[in-house]
Write a protein that holds these residues in place. Sequence first.
Motif, short mmCIF file in Angstrom:
data_model
loop_
_atom_site.label_atom_id
_atom_site.label_comp_id
_atom_site.label_asym_id
_atom_site.label_seq_id
_atom_site.Cartn_x
_atom_site.Cartn_y
_atom_site.Cartn_z
N HIS A 131 21.65 -12.58 -74.50
CA HIS A 131 20.80 -12.49 -73.87
C HIS A 131 21.60 -12.18 -72.47
O HIS A 131 22.42 -13.16 -72.13
N PRO A 132 21.22 -11.31 -71.44
CA PRO A 132 22.41 -11.34 -70.29
C PRO A 132 21.83 -12.34 -69.22
O PRO A 132 20.27 -12.60 -68.91
N PRO A 133 22.85 -12.70 -68.53
CA PRO A 133 22.04 -14.04 -67.61
C PRO A 133 21.52 -13.04 -66.90
O PRO A 133 21.45 -12.56 -66.87
N MET A 134 20.55 -14.20 -66.06
CA MET A 134 19.38 -13.95 -65.96
C MET A 134 18.62 -15.02 -64.72
O MET A 134 18.70 -15.94 -65.27
N ASN A 135 18.50 -14.91 -62.84
CA ASN A 135 18.27 -16.14 -62.34
C ASN A 135 17.05 -16.27 -61.69
O ASN A 135 16.28 -16.38 -61.16
N SER A 136 17.68 -15.25 -60.18
CA SER A 136 15.90 -14.71 -59.66
C SER A 136 14.95 -14.18 -60.25
O SER A 136 15.11 -13.17 -61.31
N PHE A 137 13.76 -13.95 -60.09
CA PHE A 137 12.61 -14.13 -61.28
C PHE A 137 11.67 -13.04 -60.10
O PHE A 137 11.25 -14.42 -58.44
#
Length: 564
Positions: A131-137
């Motif tokens: 899964h690609p890295p994700m931070n802000s949401f």
Amino acid sequence: MRLPQLRLDELLEELQARLDAARGTRDRVHSLLEAVLSVGRELELEQVLRSIVEAAAVLVDAEYAALGVIGPDGKRLSAFHTVGVGPEEIARIGPYPEGHGILGELIRHPEPLRLAKLSEHPASYGFPAHHPPMNSFLGVPIRVREQVFGNLYLTEKRGGAQFDEEDESVLSTLAVAAGVAIDNARLYEESRLRERWLQANAEITHSLMSGGPSSEVLGLIAERAGEITDSALAAVALPMEDTDSLAVEYAFGLDADAHRGLVLPMDRSLMGLAFSGAAPVTSSDAAHDQRISSEPPRFEGLGPAVAVPIGTGGEGPRGVVLLARKQGRPVYSATEIEPLQSFAAQAAIAMELAERRRDAEEIAVLKDRDRIARDLHDLAIQRLFATGMTLQSAGRFIEHEEAAERVVRAVDDLDETIKIIRSTIFGLRARDGGAGTGLRARVVRSVGEATPVLGFAPSVRMEGLVDTDVPQETADHVIAVLSEALTNIARHSGAQRADVALETDGREVRLTVADNGRGIPDGGRRSGLRNMAERAEQLGGSLRVDCPEGGGTTLVWLVPVGDR
């Protein structure tokens, strides 16, 4: 003069900043309006959802965007539409999420949610492999008529920035417009679906009223219901006469051969439960439903299923239609079952009307036969008889010998003609369709008449369309052979039990009469058997008689009834 110059520069910079902000706000409002118009232009629901998620990603400058549709249970996601992740990445990641972690947080609490770092939220579960890295949401719910339809999920604002209040406001505005667009698309889909159901009803009604074969009509019911509901399997079953079972007359789709021709019990099958309860019965997994008998295996690869009775008023259902989808597909919702019920009810009405029409046509034919027979008797025969009497009287005055002989022959011909017409009248009236004139009823009556002579009641079993597939001439021979066979049992066998079986498959008719008597002795009279054999040979058939060493006799009389 330097201080005033600095102050002027600051004012100009502030003015420029405000102009830039105003221009940015204008551009963003313009983009939002364009997105709302773009979403509102679509009518296909899938395309509407795709447009929503694409517009959301552009409006808040997010690298990844998704729209999760909440399933009927209100707890899980039933569909997932993404932007920013390609097909190959999706294949490596695995199945779409069902609504756990942060995604589930929005399902449980449908309010906007904005996070600087996704992993720091208590509900975060982390990501699967690849899964690609994700931070802000940023997530917002989409409501359709006050009901939460699904959620928009945006991650990774471009440039490493954070989603702000303005992003949340823009996305919330888009969500409102999306709710309207989704509602319109749903209404459009419902109207198209309703139109397809109406077309299917019209097609079935036309087929029935034009005299189409029942098998063709059952096939239409199954195929159209399966196509409209996007089902992998569609089948129709009808009740069997004098039994508490259903026979699957037609099956279409995945592994249809495993269903076609099955005899199903009322209490251990989805179709039986729907028929006996006169109400739809659903299953989320037909292959593992405890209510459904596992033998024979017939639901492999199938999951959600629904069985709907065909008509529920009057004398009860006329049959049942079964639909099933592949494993992993959505269950049949109430909004799908309701039009399916209406479709089945309309099909039942059409079947009823077709039957009434056939009955009316048969009555008209019988009335016409009766009129013809009456006219032949009252008019034709009387005139022929009067003409014969006149010729007979005139013959006394004819002196020419050859002329007198011709008059005598003419009178004889008239007598023969009268006999033929009387035989025709008898034939017309013998086929008046009254109660008890079918082969099935005649067999039962013949067995009943032989019972006092036999001293016991033989068992009777009949299979197939014996009343419709067996021609009248052949039926007369069947009754004659049956009567002869029962008489022989009573006179010569000394049996205490006899079994009568009449079967037809539309090509042949088979009469089997078996008893447990002493058999046929060598040198015994065989005139009755010879008569039966001659009847069979006359119709292109055969007679077989078996007398095993242990006693008893089995007679099998077999003749063709279809095209030869």
